[in-house]
Scaffold this motif. Structure first.
Motif, PDB file in Angstrom:
ATOM      1  N   ARG A  40     -29.469  50.300  -0.016  1.00 31.06           N
ATOM      2  CA  ARG A  40     -29.775  51.208  -1.579  1.00 31.06           C
ATOM      3  C   ARG A  40     -30.897  50.996  -2.658  1.00 31.06           C
ATOM      4  O   ARG A  40     -31.236  49.527  -2.538  1.00 31.06           O
ATOM      5  N   GLU A  41     -31.415  51.972  -3.130  1.00 33.14           N
ATOM      6  CA  GLU A  41     -32.365  51.738  -4.160  1.00 33.14           C
ATOM      7  C   GLU A  41     -32.004  51.344  -5.650  1.00 33.14           C
ATOM      8  O   GLU A  41     -30.578  51.825  -6.094  1.00 33.14           O
TER       9      GLU A  41
ATOM     10  N   LYS B  55     -35.056  48.056  -1.759  1.00 34.78           N
ATOM     11  CA  LYS B  55     -33.815  49.289  -1.050  1.00 34.78           C
ATOM     12  C   LYS B  55     -33.508  47.455  -0.891  1.00 34.78           C
ATOM     13  O   LYS B  55     -33.806  46.368  -0.408  1.00 34.78           O
TER      14      LYS B  55
END
Lengths: 361, 341
Positions: free
Chosen positions: A93-94, A89
């Motif tokens: 956010r992945e 991440k």
């Protein structure tokens, strides 16, 4: 002035992004390569977090998976014959399964990398100015003139003598140290928030190494970047990173803030690594201690602790059970060892070894 | 004044021994400089002759009536009296029509052919089609081969599998056999009575197809080597796209290799065209190719008329030699080994 305005616009945009939480959060990252010999487990379940503006040193021998780990986090590895799982991440956010087009937007602007060998990491047939300018024009949409002006500014920042002249030179016209400075300017050009430095000083002269590390440190502070410094040299990370992570056989075997690690290391491997650095206060001709054996086969890793076959302190349990990550006295200090440095059995074994040594003499 | 005085005098204090400004140019003698310029000179000469044959006095002068058309078309009439005259310098050679009184016994730099046409003029004219065919073929072959090789070498996967296997299949064919097959396939069959002039494109196409597989292999291998180099990974890590990496990072690095290979390839194609012409499969336009000229003269070799075949062969040989020498020069110029860590 225009190149600077472009930079400012970019940093404002950066500032408006989510600022809470760690910058990078890696959870159980695994990177395996399918080869004819079998599955090579180069990175086997690594988890860590990195906060904004912090620096992390990843230390390990050749083949410990440190380079693969950094490239895997960036998503730079070829897709073919590579299996990647776990979670990475970035700013919450992945990014592990982002399509290539989205990853490209991250590369250069959010994460960028300095490579080991400045002899090969610059295009031999492209002028320095053009190489730096490419990224600026691509990511920041600069005009040719702005890109050139910014390139000049960047070269000045990395303290290259006669930067105007360098813009129109080719890589082969520069010395190794200067090339690495160019590489740093290149990596810095689009204002990344996370910088990977993959053995940035290994290919350089000892006299230049310190300068380059200093430069990376200065740039990191000035730009408030986070830094992941990959190296095989504990001495390199000692003075330049906030935290140190020691990798062995694709796994993290110890991680702690730098001062804590050096004050109370738990893993016999870390201890052995430190012992293999020559010390100035030792009398001359002192035999340097080496770690016997070779790094583990990543296709068929030994059962139990992967360092056990080379560890002087290994016991039966080490050869059958994989040690989990244990938190030490300091909450940020974790290690994977059944009989850590300082434990009663470790102390007993140390005394035993010392007795054997003196007996032999 | 003794020698020692002279030497001492040269080191006068007004002339500083070490120039503080720009470093002095060091002259380095390079091997093969003369051959290089001879090769370039020959190629320039042959190219100019090929392009401008019609208006160049040293060519048109040798042709009957001062027109090169008379050297390309089959002729009749008084020209026949000039047939099969040996070159002027070959005084030992006996002309066919030595018995005719009052006629010339030797003619021109290279003699004349069985139709009485000047061989020098024809050889210069022949350069036009020989060079045009080989040049166009290698250009198209390079363009297609480079594209296929780069795509295969960079993207790998199934694209690579397809291209690589096709290349292998093509390379496994005997080249000349393949060329014969291709030319026969592309050419309309000649009818018995009308030997219509064959167009240039079938032979060019055949040679292009012939030159693609080795070029594809070369480019593919180079691309694979460069795709794994750090600077390509560095460009990727800065967000460069595939096409950008191919054309900006990899292509400029393989162009030098390609250039020197292209020259060798062109020489090979001139030979291939010659071989095809010798087998009667090349073009049959009014202007001959070297191969066609050698082929035409071969029938007369046994009769002791050696110059008809040998003279165009000599021109071809010199051209190939020049091209190969130049290829060597290019290869030396670009084959710089860089320090690879």
């Amino acid at each position: 002035m225009s190149p600077h305005s472009a930079h400012t616009a970019h940093s404002i945009q950066a500032a408006s992004r989510q600022l809470e939480g760690p910058l990078l959060e890696v959870t159980d990252l695994r990177t395996h390569f399918r080869t004819e010999r079998g599955l090579v487990r180069s990175v086997d379940g690594v988890s860590f977090t990195l906060d904004r503006g912090r620096s992390l040193g990843i230390v390990g021998e050749s083949g410990s998976g440190k380079t693969v780990l950094s490239r895997s986090i960036m998503g730079l590895l070829p897709k073919r014959n590579t299996e990647r799982s776990g979670s990475v991440k970035f700013e919450g956010r992945e990014v592990i399964d982002l399509p290539l087009a989205d990853r490209r937007k991250i590369w250069g602007r959010e994460m960028s990398m300095i490579f080991q060998d400045p002899m090969t990491s610059l295009n031999p047939v492209m002028r320095i100015g053009k190489q730096i300018g490419e990224g600026l024009r691509l990511h920041l949409g600069m005009s040719k003139e702005d890109a050139r002006a910014t390139s000049l500014h960047l070269l000045r920042e990395v303290r290259i003598p006669e930067p105007e002249k360098r813009l129109d030179q080719y890589a082969f016209e520069l010395s190794g140290g200067m090339r690495q400075r160019v590489m740093i300017a290149l990596a810095m050009s689009c204002g990344p928030t996370l910088l990977f430095a993959d053995e940035p000083t290994t290919a350089l002269d000892v006299t230049v190494q310190a300068q380059i590390l200093e430069l990376i440190g200065v740039q990191k502070r000035e730009r408030n970047m986070s830094l992941i410094l990959v190296t095989h040299d504990l001495g390199v990370v000692a003075g330049h990173t906030d935290d140190i992570m020691v990798m062995y056989g694709g796994r993290m075997v110890e991680k702690a803030p730098t001062n804590v690690l050096f004050a109370s290391m738990k893993m016999p491997y870390t201890e052995a690594l430190l012992k293999s650095i020559p010390k100035i206060e030792d009398p001359s001709h002192t035999r340097l201690s080496v770690i016997p054996g070779r790094p583990p086969d990543l296709v068929n890793p030994p059962p139990g602790c992967s360092f056990a076959p080379r560890c002087s302190f290994a016991q039966d349990r080490c050869r059958t059970e994989v040690p989990p990550l244990i938190t030490a006295e300091h909450p940020d200090h974790v290690y994977a060892c059944w009989y850590p440095v300082g434990s009663p059995s470790h102390r007993a074994r140390t005394a035993e070894l010392a007795a054997a040594m003196s007996g032999a003499h | 004044m003794t020698d020692i005085d002279v030497i001492a005098h040269q080191h006068t204090p007004e002339v500083p021994l070490i120039d503080q400004g720009a470093p002095a140019k060091v002259r380095v003698r390079k091997r093969g400089r003369i051959t290089k310029w001879l090769a370039i000179g020959w190629l320039v000469f042959i190219t100019i002759s090929a392009i401008g044959a019609n208006s160049l006095p040293y060519i048109s002068h040798s042709c009957p009536g001062g027109s090169t058309t008379n050297c390309s078309t089959a002729l009749v009439g008084d020209i026949l009296s000039k047939r099969e005259l040996p070159p002027t310098w070959a005084t030992w050679a006996t002309p066919l029509n030595k018995t005719l009184p009052g006629k010339a016994t030797h003619a021109g730099l290279m003699g004349t052919d069985s139709n009485g046409r000047d061989l020098f003029a024809r050889a210069m004219l022949g350069a036009r089609n020989s060079l045009l065919i080989a040049g166009l073929a290698i250009t198209f072959g390079l363009a297609i081969g480079t594209f296929l090789g780069m795509v295969a070498g960079y993207f790998r996967g199934w694209v690579d599998t397809v291209i690589d296997n096709l290349t292998n299949v093509m390379l496994a064919f005997p080249a000349l056999l393949l060329a014969i097959f291709l030319v026969t396939f592309f050419n309309k069959p000649d009818t018995a009575e009308s030997a219509a002039p064959r167009p240039l494109w079938p032979i060019i196409l055949a040679l292009v197809i012939l030159s693609i597989p080795p070029l594809t292999r070369l480019v593919r291998a180079n691309t694979i080597a460069y795709a794994q180099r750090d600077f390509v990974v560095a460009a990727r890590s800065l967000g460069a796209k595939g096409s950008r990496i191919l054309f900006r990072e990899i292509l400029p690095n393989i162009v030098p290799t390609l250039l020197s290979f292209a020259l060798t390839g062109m020489a090979l194609l001139i030979v291939a065209e010659g071989a095809l012409a010798f087998l009667g499969l090349s073009v049959e336009v009014p202007i001959p190719t070297w191969g066609a000229m050698i082929s035409a003269g071969s029938e007369r070799l046994r009769a002791g008329v050696w110059w008809i075949s040998l003279m165009p062969a000599l021109v071809m040989f010199l051209t190939l030699l020049a091209i190969n020498l130049l290829g060597d020069v290019l290869a030396q110029r670009f084959n710089r080994r860089e320090a690879i860590g």
